[in-house]
Design a protein around this motif. Structure first.
Motif, PDB file in Angstrom:
ATOM      1  N   ALA A 434      14.884  14.497  48.751  1.00  0.00           N
ATOM      2  CA  ALA A 434      13.425  14.485  48.646  1.00  0.00           C
ATOM      3  C   ALA A 434      12.755  14.350  50.014  1.00  0.00           C
ATOM      4  O   ALA A 434      11.878  15.136  50.373  1.00  0.00           O
ATOM      5  N   GLY A 435      13.149  13.338  50.793  1.00  0.00           N
ATOM      6  CA  GLY A 435      12.524  13.139  52.091  1.00  0.00           C
ATOM      7  C   GLY A 435      12.845  14.252  53.059  1.00  0.00           C
ATOM      8  O   GLY A 435      11.980  14.744  53.796  1.00  0.00           O
ATOM      9  N   TRP A 436      14.098  14.687  53.075  1.00  0.00           N
ATOM     10  CA  TRP A 436      14.557  15.737  53.993  1.00  0.00           C
ATOM     11  C   TRP A 436      13.828  17.054  53.743  1.00  0.00           C
ATOM     12  O   TRP A 436      13.359  17.704  54.683  1.00  0.00           O
ATOM     13  N   HIS A 437      13.679  17.441  52.485  1.00  0.00           N
ATOM     14  CA  HIS A 437      13.009  18.704  52.183  1.00  0.00           C
ATOM     15  C   HIS A 437      11.523  18.626  52.528  1.00  0.00           C
ATOM     16  O   HIS A 437      10.935  19.581  53.052  1.00  0.00           O
ATOM     17  N   ALA A 438      10.912  17.486  52.253  1.00  0.00           N
ATOM     18  CA  ALA A 438       9.493  17.337  52.583  1.00  0.00           C
ATOM     19  C   ALA A 438       9.262  17.412  54.087  1.00  0.00           C
ATOM     20  O   ALA A 438       8.220  17.907  54.536  1.00  0.00           O
ATOM     21  N   GLN A 439      10.211  16.951  54.878  1.00  0.00           N
ATOM     22  CA  GLN A 439      10.078  17.025  56.330  1.00  0.00           C
ATOM     23  C   GLN A 439      10.138  18.469  56.839  1.00  0.00           C
ATOM     24  O   GLN A 439       9.543  18.791  57.882  1.00  0.00           O
ATOM     25  N   GLN A 440      10.835  19.339  56.134  1.00  0.00           N
ATOM     26  CA  GLN A 440      10.999  20.718  56.594  1.00  0.00           C
ATOM     27  C   GLN A 440       9.826  21.610  56.197  1.00  0.00           C
ATOM     28  O   GLN A 440       9.494  22.561  56.915  1.00  0.00           O
ATOM     29  N   ALA A 441       9.181  21.315  55.074  1.00  0.00           N
ATOM     30  CA  ALA A 441       8.147  22.205  54.559  1.00  0.00           C
ATOM     31  C   ALA A 441       7.022  22.488  55.551  1.00  0.00           C
ATOM     32  O   ALA A 441       6.556  23.629  55.660  1.00  0.00           O
ATOM     33  N   PRO A 442       6.519  21.491  56.316  1.00  0.00           N
ATOM     34  CA  PRO A 442       5.401  21.784  57.225  1.00  0.00           C
ATOM     35  C   PRO A 442       5.720  22.800  58.313  1.00  0.00           C
ATOM     36  O   PRO A 442       4.780  23.346  58.915  1.00  0.00           O
ATOM     37  N   PHE A 443       6.980  23.056  58.612  1.00  0.00           N
ATOM     38  CA  PHE A 443       7.314  24.062  59.619  1.00  0.00           C
ATOM     39  C   PHE A 443       6.747  25.428  59.228  1.00  0.00           C
ATOM     40  O   PHE A 443       6.313  26.195  60.091  1.00  0.00           O
ATOM     41  N   ARG A 444       6.765  25.745  57.922  1.00  0.00           N
ATOM     42  CA  ARG A 444       6.224  27.030  57.486  1.00  0.00           C
ATOM     43  C   ARG A 444       4.704  27.075  57.692  1.00  0.00           C
ATOM     44  O   ARG A 444       4.155  28.140  57.978  1.00  0.00           O
ATOM     45  N   ALA A 445       4.036  25.923  57.560  1.00  0.00           N
ATOM     46  CA  ALA A 445       2.596  25.885  57.797  1.00  0.00           C
ATOM     47  C   ALA A 445       2.288  26.182  59.260  1.00  0.00           C
ATOM     48  O   ALA A 445       1.398  26.982  59.582  1.00  0.00           O
ATOM     49  N   VAL A 446       3.029  25.558  60.166  1.00  0.00           N
ATOM     50  CA  VAL A 446       2.794  25.750  61.605  1.00  0.00           C
ATOM     51  C   VAL A 446       3.130  27.175  62.022  1.00  0.00           C
ATOM     52  O   VAL A 446       2.395  27.800  62.797  1.00  0.00           O
ATOM     53  N   GLU A 447       4.248  27.691  61.538  1.00  0.00           N
ATOM     54  CA  GLU A 447       4.646  29.056  61.909  1.00  0.00           C
ATOM     55  C   GLU A 447       3.581  30.080  61.558  1.00  0.00           C
ATOM     56  O   GLU A 447       3.304  31.001  62.336  1.00  0.00           O
ATOM     57  N   ASN A 448       2.988  29.921  60.390  1.00  0.00           N
ATOM     58  CA  ASN A 448       2.111  30.967  59.852  1.00  0.00           C
ATOM     59  C   ASN A 448       0.625  30.619  59.899  1.00  0.00           C
ATOM     60  O   ASN A 448      -0.201  31.416  59.462  1.00  0.00           O
TER      61      ASN A 448
END
Length: 554
Positions: A434-448
């Motif tokens: 849960a914590g690990w996946h939530a940490q990765q999700a914002p990368f897609r926001a920054v990229e795009n």
């Protein structure tokens, strides 16, 4: 005692290699400290990826592991490194981190990951001794980036576990992803190990170490300055829209997913299961959706797998959602696992369900019916067509993906190229990820350059702006009965380079690694011909890395 070897890095001091004239500088010893460096590096590895991330560990662990592999003979150092990496993976992937049953298949999977993690160190061990200066430090980060690119292309989990994701906590550095994607971060974090090892080997007085240190420091400083300027002067300034992100009630969701197997049930039995197990969570979600619509939420999104429904009931569920959206003039996205009526046995590899996210507009029409493009292995689903849908609304351009789709930057890049402002990412996790996946999700926001809203079943619901700033989160799914996150989300995204540049940095690393391989091969051939490192004198010899001083002439 130092051991004797024909290796150009790990050789006993003052020992001539048998059968070869002793004309070059003294060979370098196998370090007795190398096993300590292995223990330090391997001890940090479980915190450099997977579920317990400490950002600094991802920078430091490779430094000590490279110290070990460079000061040991390859026949010993590299197999030991694979074992260490596998053990670290077993620690990092504890508590059912991967959705796989324990058994030979699971351990083969771990070994595959361990070998993949050791490959960049092996490439460094083979090529670095034949290079010098800055080029010698570029082998390892190029190899790490190339290996991660291959993994992203070939793995069912995409970029999950990438080195870049370890840096989730540093917003200034994270902005680099808006230009290079995760690949620039992976390269930068991995570059530290060979730079410090070169400094460790030669000391600051060695001309072959000063250049790489200055280059690395300059690039890191530029990345941090760029991120700081972005955060300070390019923050989203658009109006906001009230968004409600709904995960299902925990007890009702557990009831729905404890329903009996329906693959052999007749219509009457399926209807009975629907009424007893599936309908309660559906009714509760519609009640909460109506409450949020009355409270002026303009966009309402359910988590992935929020409800489980029968194929023959899917149309009725969508019609009910359309009625709510029309009555309140909202955008409502309902997410459901649809149990197929003619599903076969899941053990035969056939699809038994479908994973849908259906958006209804204020007029009650279906805006899109998106099926998950990258299903998690074992979910019993066929992938959707892999086209990210978009729609223009008074609140910006919307798009959606589902859960593990966010491990695939190439898929999500469709949203960036389409100028999406708000990306809905309904998700469903389990406790160990849960914590690990939530940490990765914002990368897609920054990229795009998109605001991201992630309603999550069995995990962390969150929302960020287009630069990864946390707008809101709800991390108590396993204990709370109320699972609604309400946030104000900017209605306008930002332009970024990554949607246009794509994976250029990753492919450039592949090309660069090939060039470095050619350069190392050429240096090795020149050494065989008597014009290589052992024949150098004067300033050329002074610039050679200290660990290469043991190269005997051939």
């Amino acid at each position: 005692m130092a051991t004797i070897s024909g290796d150009p890095i790990a050789t006993a001091p003052g020992t001539a290699v048998r059968g070869r004239p002793r004309t070059g500088p003294r060979p370098h010893p196998v370090s007795r400290w190398s096993w300590l460096w292995l223990l330090v590096g391997a001890g940090l590895l479980p915190f450099a990826s997977m579920q317990t991330l400490i950002p600094l560990a991802a920078w430091v662990a490779p430094v000590f592991l490279m110290r070990f592999t460079r000061s040991q003979r390859p026949a010993i150092g590299l197999p030991v490194l694979v074992v260490a990496m596998c053990l670290a993976l077993l620690v990092g992937a504890r508590d059912g981190f991967f959705p796989m049953e324990n058994g030979i298949g699971y351990y083969l999977f771990v070994v595959t990951l361990g070998v993949g993690g050791a490959v960049p160190f092996a490439v460094d061990r083979v090529l670095a001794p034949w290079l010098s200066g800055l080029s010698r430090t570029l082998v390892f980060p190029a190899a790490v980036t190339a290996v991660e690119l291959v993994g992203a292309i070939s793995s069912a989990y995409g970029t999950a576990g990438s080195t870049a994701y370890s840096q989730y906590a540093g917003l200034p550095l994270l902005q680099l992803a808006s230009v290079t994607g995760i690949w620039g971060l992976t390269f930068l974090v991995s570059w530290l190990a060979p730079v410090l090892n070169q400094l460790w080997e030669q000391g600051w007085s060695g001309s072959g170490s000063r250049g790489p240190v200055v280059a690395f420091a300059a690039v890191l400083t530029a990345a941090l300055l760029f991120g700081g300027v972005q955060l300070a002067f390019a923050a989203p300034a658009a109006e906001t829209v009230r968004v409600a992100a709904l995960a299902p009630d925990r007890q009702l969701s557990d009831l729905a997913y404890s329903a009996p197997d329906l693959t052999t049930a007749d219509p009457a039995e399926r209807a009975a299961v629907r009424d007893e197990y599936l309908r309660p969570v559906l009714d509760e979600l519609f009640q909460r959706s109506e409450r949020e619509a009355v409270a002026d939420a303009r966009i309402i999104a359910w988590s992935e797998a929020a409800v489980r429904t029968l194929e023959e009931e899917q149309t009725a569920v969508v019609a009910r959602a359309a009625d709510l959206a029309r009555r309140h003039g909202v955008y409502l996205q309902v997410s459901m696992i649809v149990q197929l009526a003619d599903a076969g046995d899941e053990s035969d590899g056939g699809a038994v369900n479908e994973n849908h996210a259906v958006l209804l507009g204020p007029s009650g029409t279906v805006v899109w019916d998106y099926q998950k493009s990258k299903p998690t292995p074992g979910d019993g689903q066929e992938p959707g067509p892999g086209v990210v849908p978009t729609v223009d609304t008074p609140y910006g351009r919307l798009a959606t993906i589902i859960c593990q789709d966010d491990f695939f930057p190439g898929l999500v890049r469709q949203a960036g190229r389409a100028g999406v402002d708000i990306l809905l990412v309904p998700s469903s996790d389990w406790r160990s990820i849960a914590g690990w996946h939530a940490q990765q999700a914002p990368f897609r926001a920054v990229e795009n350059g998109v605001a991201l809203v992630r309603p999550t079943r069995q995990g962390i619901s969150l929302a960020t702006d287009a630069q990864g700033r946390l707008l809101g989160h709800k991390a108590d799914y396993v204990v709370a009965s109320e699972q609604t996150l309400v946030v104000s989300v900017p209605t306008r995204g930002t332009d970024t380079w990554y949607p246009r540049a794509g994976d250029t940095v990753a492919w450039a690393s592949v090309v660069g690694l090939l060039v470095l391989t050619g350069a190392a091969w050429g240096a090795r051939r020149r050494s065989r011909d008597g014009a290589g490192p052992a024949a150098r004198t004067g300033s050329d010899q002074a610039e050679r890395p200290a660990l290469l001083d043991g190269l005997p002439p051939r």
